[in-house]
Design an enzyme around this catalytic site. Structure first.
Site, PDB file in Angstrom:
ATOM      1  N   HIS A   1       0.830  -1.211   0.000  1.00 48.88           N
ATOM      2  CA  HIS A   1       0.000   0.000   0.000  1.00 48.88           C
ATOM      3  C   HIS A   1       0.867   1.265   0.000  1.00 48.88           C
ATOM      4  CE1 HIS A   1      -3.718   2.275   1.212  1.00 48.88           C
ATOM      5  NE2 HIS A   1      -2.801   3.089   1.718  1.00 48.88           N
ATOM      6  N   GLU A   2       1.790   1.328   0.944  1.00 47.66           N
ATOM      7  CA  GLU A   2       2.639   2.525   1.050  1.00 47.66           C
ATOM      8  C   GLU A   2       3.584   2.632  -0.153  1.00 47.66           C
ATOM      9  OE1 GLU A   2       1.666   4.578   3.060  1.00 47.66           O
ATOM     10  OE2 GLU A   2       0.527   3.312   4.446  1.00 47.66           O
TER      11      GLU A   2
ATOM     12  N   HIS B   1       3.744   6.544  -6.815  1.00 45.99           N
ATOM     13  CA  HIS B   1       2.899   7.601  -7.373  1.00 45.99           C
ATOM     14  C   HIS B   1       3.586   8.961  -7.184  1.00 45.99           C
ATOM     15  CE1 HIS B   1      -1.487   9.330  -7.642  1.00 45.99           C
ATOM     16  NE2 HIS B   1      -0.732   9.708  -8.651  1.00 45.99           N
TER      17      HIS B   1
END
Length: 600
Positions: free
Chosen positions: A392-393, A399
Site C-alpha cells: 500500500h505505502e 505515485h
C-alpha cells in the site's frame, strides 16, 4: 533484523541500514537549521514583489521563480522535521524543529496573502498574453488553478485577515484531539493477559479480541467515557460544521460541500452517485453481517462484534527482503522499470522499517519533490497484514516519484482524491497474486475475509461517514441547530440503515458519530470510497488488458497535478463521474461474500 516486542530498541540502537536516509533533504539537523535561517531571510523579500505582478510577463515570472524556490525549501524543511519527529515522538529537538518551520511558514503565508488577489486583478487580456510567454510555461497550470478561484477570492486586505486567522482554524480539531487522546481516562481493562490500559489506540485491538466478554466490557467503558462528555463533543463538532459553513459563505460558494469539492473540480453528482449507489447495494452488506452472526454462533450480533475475527490469522513468517520480493512479484504486471525502481528503494533506504521506542505507530508514505519517497513502517515478520501495508505505502511512494519526475514543482503534487488509488491498486494486485499462489485453504480463507473487511471499511463505512457529513452540514445550512440529541438521532438512523436487521445496537452506539477524527476535515472521507472503486477498476483493466492499458495507468501515475482528478482517472481508463466503478466495487464485495459463504 526485526526486534521482538519485548525488546523494543532505542532509536540509537537501530541499525542504520534499517532506517531511511534523509540526507537528500538535509545532511543533518545543523544543515536543517541553516536551511530554516535561509527560508526566514528569503521570505522577508516577499513584500518587495507586491504591486509588480501585472507589469509584464517577466515581472510575473520573476515572482513565480522566487516563490517556487521558497516553496521547495519550505517543503524540504517540513519533510525533514516531520520525519525526524516520527522517529521518536518524544524528541524535544524534532518537535522544536517542527514548531519553528510552522511558525516561519505561517508568517510567510501572511506576507504573501496579496498574491492571489493581485494575480486575479491582472486584466484578462493581459493575462492571456502573459500565459503565452515562454517564461510562464511551467506556471500555466498553477496560474490556471488560481484563475478558477476568481469568483471566490476577496480583496487584498480581506485575504490578509483570513490568512492571519488560518492558524486558529484548526483549534476545534486540536481541542477534540487533546480531549479524546489526552484528557479522557478510559482506565484499565481486565484481560486474559492481565490488566491493560484502554485508550484510543488499544480500542481497536480489544474490538478484534476473540473474547466476546472482553469486547463488551471494553465497548461499554469506552463509550461510557464519550457519553460522559457527549455535550462537549457535540459542541465541538457543531462548531467545526459552523466554521465550514461560514467559510463557504464568506467566499461565495453555494454550500460547504461545494466549497470542499471545488479545488479538485469534482462535481457534487460524484458525491451523490457514491451514496446512492452504495445505498442500492446495502443488501450485500446486510448479508455479510448475517454471515458474521452465523459464523460467530451468536444469538444477537452486537456493535462490539463487527471487528471480531471470523477466522484465525494465517501463520506465515515473511522477513523484510521476502516481503519486498513478494510485493515486487505481485506488481510485475506494471513492468520492469516500476519494479526495479521500487525494489531498489525498498532494499535500500526509502523505508524506516521497524519499531523503536517512541516511534510513531502505523505506517505512511511521505513523498516530495526533493529526496526519496519515504515510507514509515513498523514491520512485523509474522503479520501478513504488514506485507499488504508495505504494498500500500509503496503504491503511494511510486505515485509520488512518478509525479515529481514528470511535472514542474508548482503542479507536481496529486490530490487527496487520487491519493488512495495507486496504493489500493497495489493491494489488489498483491491480493490476486497471493490468492493465485495460496498453498492452503486457511490462507485463502484469511485473505478473502481480509479483503472483504477492507472493502467494507473503505467503501461502505466511509460512505456512511460521508452521508453523515452531508446531512449535518445541510442541517446547519438550513438553520437547524446541531444539538447532541439531533446528531445522535441522525447517526443512529444511518447505523440502522447500513448494518441492517442482523445488528442490535447499544444505547451508546450512536456516539460513534461524535468520535471520528476525520469529521473535523469535512468531505474528505468520501475520497476513500471513490479511491478504492477507481483502484479496483484500474487493476481489473490492467490485468485483463495489454500494453495500452498499462500505459494508460502510467499516464495517471505521471499526471501529478497537471490534470484534475476526474480527468486523470479518465485518462487511465475509469470514469468516476459515472456510478459504474462504485457499482462494480459493490459487485466485487458481493463476490467475496459468496466466496466466504463457500469457504466457511
Amino acid at each position: 533484523m526485526q526486534n521482538n516486542e519485548s525488546q523494543i530498541p532505542l532509536r540509537s540502537e537501530v541499525s542504520v541500514s534499517d532506517t531511511w536516509d534523509l540526507s537528500k533533504l538535509f545532511a543533518n539537523d545543523e544543515d536543517w537549521n541553516e536551511g530554516l535561517s535561509l527560508f526566514e531571510k528569503t521570505a522577508e523579500k516577499l513584500p518587495s514583489f507586491q504591486g509588480t505582478l501585472g507589469k509584464s510577463a517577466e515581472s510575473l515570472a520573476d515572482y513565480l521563480d522566487f516563490s517556487k524556490d521558497l516553496r521547495i525549501l519550505a517543503e524540504r524543511l517540513f519533510s525533514y522535521a516531520g520525519l525526524r519527529q516520527t522517529e521518536d515522538e518524544g524528541s524535544g529537538i524534532a518537535r522544536t524543529m517542527s514548531g519553528k518551520i510552522s511558525m516561519a511558514h505561517a508568517k510567510a503565508q501572511a506576507a504573501e496573502a496579496w498574491e492571489n488577489p493581485e494575480i486575479l486583478a491582472i486584466p484578462e487580456k493581459d493575462m492571456e498574453a502573459f500565459l503565452k510567454h515562454e517564461r510562464i510555461t511551467e506556471y500555466r497550470i498553477y496560474l490556471g488553478r488560481i484563475l478558477r478561484y476568481r469568483p471566490h477570492i476577496l480583496s487584498d486586505r480581506e485575504e490578509r485577515i483570513i490568512a492571519l486567522h488560518a492558524e486558529g482554524e484548526g483549534a476545534v480539531s486540536d481541542v477534540f484531539s487533546v480531549l479524546t487522546n489526552v484528557d479522557f481516562d478510559f482506565g484499565l481493562i481486565d484481560t486474559p493477559e492481565g490488566k491493560r490500559p484502554l485508550s484510543q489506540s488499544t480500542w481497536s485491538v480489544f474490538m478484534e479480541h476473540p473474547d466476546r466478554d472482553l469486547r463488551r466490557k471494553s465497548y461499554e467503558v469506552f463509550y461510557g467515557c464519550f457519553n460522559a462528555h457527549k455535550t462537549t463533543l457535540a459542541g465541538l463538532y457543531s462548531g467545526s460544521v459552523k466554521q465550514d459553513v461560514i467559510n463557504a459563505r464568506i467566499r461565495g460558494y453555494s454550500s460547504a460541500r461545494a466549497a470542499a469539492l471545488f479545488p479538485d473540480n469534482v462535481d457534487e453528482s460524484v458525491y451523490d452517485n457514491l451514496i446512492s449507489t452504495v445505498n442500492d447495494n446495502l443488501d450485500t452488506l446486510h448479508r455479510y453481517y448475517r454471515l458474521r452472526k452465523q459464523t460467530l454462533k451468536l444469538d444477537e450480533l452486537r456493535h462490539y462484534d463487527v471487528y471480531a475475527p471470523l477466522v484465525s490469522a494465517a501463520k506465515k513468517n515473511t522477513n523484510w527482503n521476502e516481503a519486498v520480493d513478494l510485493v515486487c512479484s505481485a506488481l510485475s504486471p506494471l513492468g520492469d522499470e516500476y519494479v526495479s525502481t521500487l525494489a531498489g528503494g525498498l532494499y535500500g533506504r526509502w523505508a524506516d522499517r521497524y519499531e523503536n521506542k517512541g516511534k510513531r505507530s502505523g505506517a505512511f508514505s511521505a513523498g516530495g519533490f526533493t529526496g526519496d519517497p519515504y515510507i514509515l513502517m513498523n514491520y512485523k515478520e509474522d503479520s501478513i497484514r504488514d506485507v499488504f501495508t508495505l504494498a500500500h505505502e509503496a503504491g503511494h511512494s511510486m505515485h509520488s516519484l512518478y509525479s515529481a519526475r514528470s511535472n514542474p514543482f508548482m503542479h507536481y503534487n496529486y490530490t487527496i482524491f487520487e491519493a488512495e488509488v495507486a496504493s489500493t491498486f497495489n493491494e489488489d494486485l498483491l491480493f490476486r497474486h497471493l490468492i493465485k499462489n495460496s498453498p492452503s485453504k486457511d490462507l485463502k480463507l484469511y485473505l478473502v475475509n481480509k479483503r472483504a473487511d477492507d472493502l467494507l471499511s473503505t467503501l461502505y463505512r466511509q460512505t456512511m461517514f460521508a452521508e453523515f457529513e452531508m446531512i449535518s452540514h445541510k442541517l446547519e445550512e438550513g438553520g437547524t441547530p446541531l444539538t447532541v440529541e439531533l446528531l445522535r438521532e441522525e447517526y443512529r438512523k444511518l447505523l440502522v440503515k447500513y448494518f441492517g436487521p442482523a445488528m442490535v445496537f447499544e444505547e451508546t452506539s450512536d456516539l460513534e458519530g461524535l468520535r471520528i477524527p476525520h469529521f473535523y476535515r469535512a468531505f474528505y472521507v468520501y475520497k476513500y470510497a471513490t479511491g478504492v472503486s477507481a483502484a479496483l477498476a484500474l487493476a481489473e483493466r490492467l490485468l485483463s488488458g495489454g500494453e495500452k492499458e498499462r500505459k494508460d495507468y502510467f499516464t495517471f501515475l505521471k499526471s501529478g497535478g497537471s490534470r484534475f482528478p476526474i480527468e486523470a482517472l479518465k485518462a487511465a481508463g475509469v470514469d468516476m463521474s459515472s456510478p459504474e466503478p462504485v457499482d462494480a466495487t459493490c459487485r466485487a464485495f458481493a463476490g467475496l461474500v459468496d466466496e466466504l459463504e463457500g469457504l466457511l
